[in-house]
Design a protein around this motif. Structure first.
Motif, PDB file in Angstrom:
ATOM      1  N   LEU A  32     -10.789  15.606   6.840  1.00  0.00           N
ATOM      2  CA  LEU A  32     -10.437  14.167   6.657  1.00  0.00           C
ATOM      3  C   LEU A  32      -9.376  14.066   5.401  1.00  0.00           C
ATOM      4  O   LEU A  32      -9.690  14.839   4.400  1.00  0.00           O
ATOM      5  CB  LEU A  32     -11.557  13.190   6.193  1.00  0.00           C
ATOM      6  N   HIS A  33      -8.655  12.936   5.240  1.00  0.00           N
ATOM      7  CA  HIS A  33      -7.706  12.524   4.297  1.00  0.00           C
ATOM      8  C   HIS A  33      -7.991  11.132   4.127  1.00  0.00           C
ATOM      9  O   HIS A  33      -8.066  10.245   4.911  1.00  0.00           O
ATOM     10  CB  HIS A  33      -6.360  13.241   4.489  1.00  0.00           C
ATOM     11  N   ARG A  34      -7.402  10.712   2.894  1.00  0.00           N
ATOM     12  CA  ARG A  34      -7.561   9.419   2.528  1.00  0.00           C
ATOM     13  C   ARG A  34      -6.361   8.857   2.698  1.00  0.00           C
ATOM     14  O   ARG A  34      -5.275   9.378   2.155  1.00  0.00           O
ATOM     15  CB  ARG A  34      -8.372   9.050   1.019  1.00  0.00           C
ATOM     16  N   SER A  35      -6.351   7.846   3.416  1.00  0.00           N
ATOM     17  CA  SER A  35      -5.106   6.828   3.757  1.00  0.00           C
ATOM     18  C   SER A  35      -5.175   5.281   3.400  1.00  0.00           C
ATOM     19  O   SER A  35      -6.245   4.862   3.962  1.00  0.00           O
ATOM     20  CB  SER A  35      -4.542   7.370   4.855  1.00  0.00           C
ATOM     21  N   PRO A  36      -4.181   4.786   2.714  1.00  0.00           N
ATOM     22  CA  PRO A  36      -4.283   3.454   2.580  1.00  0.00           C
ATOM     23  C   PRO A  36      -4.059   2.491   3.894  1.00  0.00           C
ATOM     24  O   PRO A  36      -3.152   2.988   4.911  1.00  0.00           O
ATOM     25  CB  PRO A  36      -3.149   3.172   1.497  1.00  0.00           C
ATOM     26  N   SER A  37      -5.066   1.772   4.203  1.00  0.00           N
ATOM     27  CA  SER A  37      -4.580   0.915   5.470  1.00  0.00           C
ATOM     28  C   SER A  37      -4.369  -0.514   5.028  1.00  0.00           C
ATOM     29  O   SER A  37      -5.053  -1.187   3.997  1.00  0.00           O
ATOM     30  CB  SER A  37      -6.003   0.702   6.386  1.00  0.00           C
ATOM     31  N   VAL A  38      -3.240  -1.105   5.562  1.00  0.00           N
ATOM     32  CA  VAL A  38      -3.005  -2.469   4.975  1.00  0.00           C
ATOM     33  C   VAL A  38      -3.454  -3.442   5.895  1.00  0.00           C
ATOM     34  O   VAL A  38      -2.927  -3.512   7.018  1.00  0.00           O
ATOM     35  CB  VAL A  38      -1.496  -2.634   4.625  1.00  0.00           C
ATOM     36  N   TRP A  39      -4.114  -4.478   5.539  1.00  0.00           N
ATOM     37  CA  TRP A  39      -4.336  -5.665   6.286  1.00  0.00           C
ATOM     38  C   TRP A  39      -3.523  -6.917   5.608  1.00  0.00           C
ATOM     39  O   TRP A  39      -3.023  -6.612   4.582  1.00  0.00           O
ATOM     40  CB  TRP A  39      -5.829  -6.092   6.258  1.00  0.00           C
ATOM     41  N   SER A  40      -3.472  -7.905   6.114  1.00  0.00           N
ATOM     42  CA  SER A  40      -2.750  -9.311   5.389  1.00  0.00           C
ATOM     43  C   SER A  40      -3.401  -9.469   4.192  1.00  0.00           C
ATOM     44  O   SER A  40      -2.659  -9.923   3.447  1.00  0.00           O
ATOM     45  CB  SER A  40      -2.803 -10.365   6.574  1.00  0.00           C
ATOM     46  N   ASP A  41      -4.695  -9.370   3.983  1.00  0.00           N
ATOM     47  CA  ASP A  41      -5.291  -9.926   2.824  1.00  0.00           C
ATOM     48  C   ASP A  41      -5.697  -9.080   1.670  1.00  0.00           C
ATOM     49  O   ASP A  41      -6.172  -8.972   0.674  1.00  0.00           O
ATOM     50  CB  ASP A  41      -6.372 -10.890   3.138  1.00  0.00           C
ATOM     51  N   ARG A  42      -5.555  -7.569   2.272  1.00  0.00           N
ATOM     52  CA  ARG A  42      -6.025  -6.303   1.328  1.00  0.00           C
ATOM     53  C   ARG A  42      -5.533  -5.171   1.984  1.00  0.00           C
ATOM     54  O   ARG A  42      -4.953  -4.868   2.880  1.00  0.00           O
ATOM     55  CB  ARG A  42      -7.620  -6.474   1.204  1.00  0.00           C
ATOM     56  N   VAL A  43      -5.714  -4.005   0.844  1.00  0.00           N
ATOM     57  CA  VAL A  43      -5.488  -2.649   1.082  1.00  0.00           C
ATOM     58  C   VAL A  43      -6.532  -2.113   0.921  1.00  0.00           C
ATOM     59  O   VAL A  43      -7.337  -2.072  -0.168  1.00  0.00           O
ATOM     60  CB  VAL A  43      -4.263  -2.276   0.238  1.00  0.00           C
ATOM     61  N   LYS A  44      -6.991  -1.227   2.074  1.00  0.00           N
ATOM     62  CA  LYS A  44      -8.292  -0.435   1.743  1.00  0.00           C
ATOM     63  C   LYS A  44      -7.828   0.969   2.037  1.00  0.00           C
ATOM     64  O   LYS A  44      -7.194   1.585   2.784  1.00  0.00           O
ATOM     65  CB  LYS A  44      -9.316  -0.837   2.706  1.00  0.00           C
ATOM     66  N   MET A  45      -8.532   1.941   1.274  1.00  0.00           N
ATOM     67  CA  MET A  45      -8.317   3.378   1.563  1.00  0.00           C
ATOM     68  C   MET A  45      -9.586   3.843   2.550  1.00  0.00           C
ATOM     69  O   MET A  45     -10.689   3.583   2.539  1.00  0.00           O
ATOM     70  CB  MET A  45      -8.701   4.106   0.031  1.00  0.00           C
TER      71      MET A  45
END
Length: 95
Positions: free
Chosen positions: A33-46
């Motif tokens: 696995l690798h950690r990657s940022p996911s962007v939503w309209s209200d937040r960014v989550k790893m």
């Protein structure tokens, strides 16, 4: 008979489900696995994402590998039959 590493092909985004099922069965497996940022309209989550989409590595004896097909049976390509999945595995194994 020695154990070897094999690659199981899953449908996209089913890698963690297959890994969980293999863990339940006590089969040694590896899902890098690798950690990657996911962007939503209200937040960014790893998010931990598979390094290789649709693949899970398993270590077992060859005869045990055949018993693993029901684990990933629901998670293979939609256009493949179970027979095509087995044939693809055998072809890739001999290459």
């Amino acid at each position: 008979m020695d154990t070897n590493w094999y690659v199981l092909y899953t449908s996209p985004r089913a890698e963690k489900k297959v890994k969980g099922r293999l863990d339940e069965l006590g089969i040694e497996n590896y899902l890098p696995l690798h950690r990657s940022p996911s962007v939503w309209s209200d937040r960014v989550k790893m998010i931990d994402k598979p390094l290789f989409n649709s693949y899970v590595f398993v270590r077992c004896k060859e005869y045990e590998l055949r018993s693993l097909f029901p684990v990933s049976y629901k998670h293979f390509r939609a256009h493949e039959s179970r027979h095509e999945l087995v044939c693809r595995f055998l072809i890739e194994k001999n290459m």
